[in-house]
Design an enzyme around this catalytic site. Sequence first.
Site, PDB file in Angstrom:
ATOM      1  N   PRO A   6       0.837  -1.207   0.000  1.00  0.00           N
ATOM      2  CA  PRO A   6       0.000   0.000   0.000  1.00  0.00           C
ATOM      3  C   PRO A   6       0.870   1.255   0.000  1.00  0.00           C
ATOM      4  O   PRO A   6       2.018   1.230   0.426  1.00  0.00           O
ATOM      5  CB  PRO A   6      -0.784  -0.123   1.304  1.00  0.00           C
ATOM      6  N   GLY A   7       0.303   2.346  -0.503  1.00  0.00           N
ATOM      7  CA  GLY A   7       0.998   3.623  -0.450  1.00  0.00           C
ATOM      8  C   GLY A   7       1.944   3.890  -1.601  1.00  0.00           C
ATOM      9  O   GLY A   7       2.641   4.896  -1.602  1.00  0.00           O
ATOM     10  N   CYS A   8       1.995   2.992  -2.572  1.00  0.00           N
ATOM     11  CA  CYS A   8       2.874   3.181  -3.724  1.00  0.00           C
ATOM     12  C   CYS A   8       2.123   3.894  -4.845  1.00  0.00           C
ATOM     13  O   CYS A   8       0.920   3.714  -4.999  1.00  0.00           O
ATOM     14  CB  CYS A   8       3.391   1.840  -4.237  1.00  0.00           C
ATOM     15  N   ALA A   9       2.852   4.683  -5.624  1.00  0.00           N
ATOM     16  CA  ALA A   9       2.254   5.386  -6.758  1.00  0.00           C
ATOM     17  C   ALA A   9       1.788   4.384  -7.817  1.00  0.00           C
ATOM     18  O   ALA A   9       0.828   4.629  -8.534  1.00  0.00           O
ATOM     19  CB  ALA A   9       3.265   6.354  -7.365  1.00  0.00           C
ATOM     20  N   ALA A  10       2.473   3.260  -7.900  1.00  0.00           N
ATOM     21  CA  ALA A  10       2.146   2.216  -8.861  1.00  0.00           C
ATOM     22  C   ALA A  10       1.757   0.953  -8.094  1.00  0.00           C
ATOM     23  O   ALA A  10       1.843   0.910  -6.872  1.00  0.00           O
ATOM     24  CB  ALA A  10       3.368   1.931  -9.742  1.00  0.00           C
TER      25      ALA A  10
END
Length: 146
Positions: free
Chosen positions: A58-62
């Site tokens: 979670p929390g990733c741009a991709a």
Amino acid sequence: MDPAPPAPTETIDAILAELVDEFDLLGDWEGRIEYVIDLGRGLEALPEADRVEANKVPGCAAQVWLASEARDGRLWFRADSDSALSKGNVALLLKLYSGRTPDQILAFDARAALDRLGLPQALTRQRANGLNSMVGRIREAAQAQA
């Protein structure tokens, strides 16, 4: 089950020092980011069975998937992303962490290491947050095995 791959022969700190030297040789950020992307190209394909919600970071741009497996007292990681830069970032982390004992992983200061590489400063805030989330997932896996 296949036998575990050989454990890394170099310490995490030695691998970090090599990465720092390589980053220094590359000089500008365009070269460094291209190097990180190249690291991602070297990742083995992630099996479809590992591309599950439980392995999503979670929390990733991709979209980033990070799977772990404990074998012979060590943690082995597999990962992939639908973004070349995120895939490179996670490949860099696997270079440092995969094949290590939980204690080695937990003793390593990832934030200081990434700062030494200057990586968080070269990334957008969301990508830097994603990188921290990847490190968090690796540390969680180590804490679960410690």
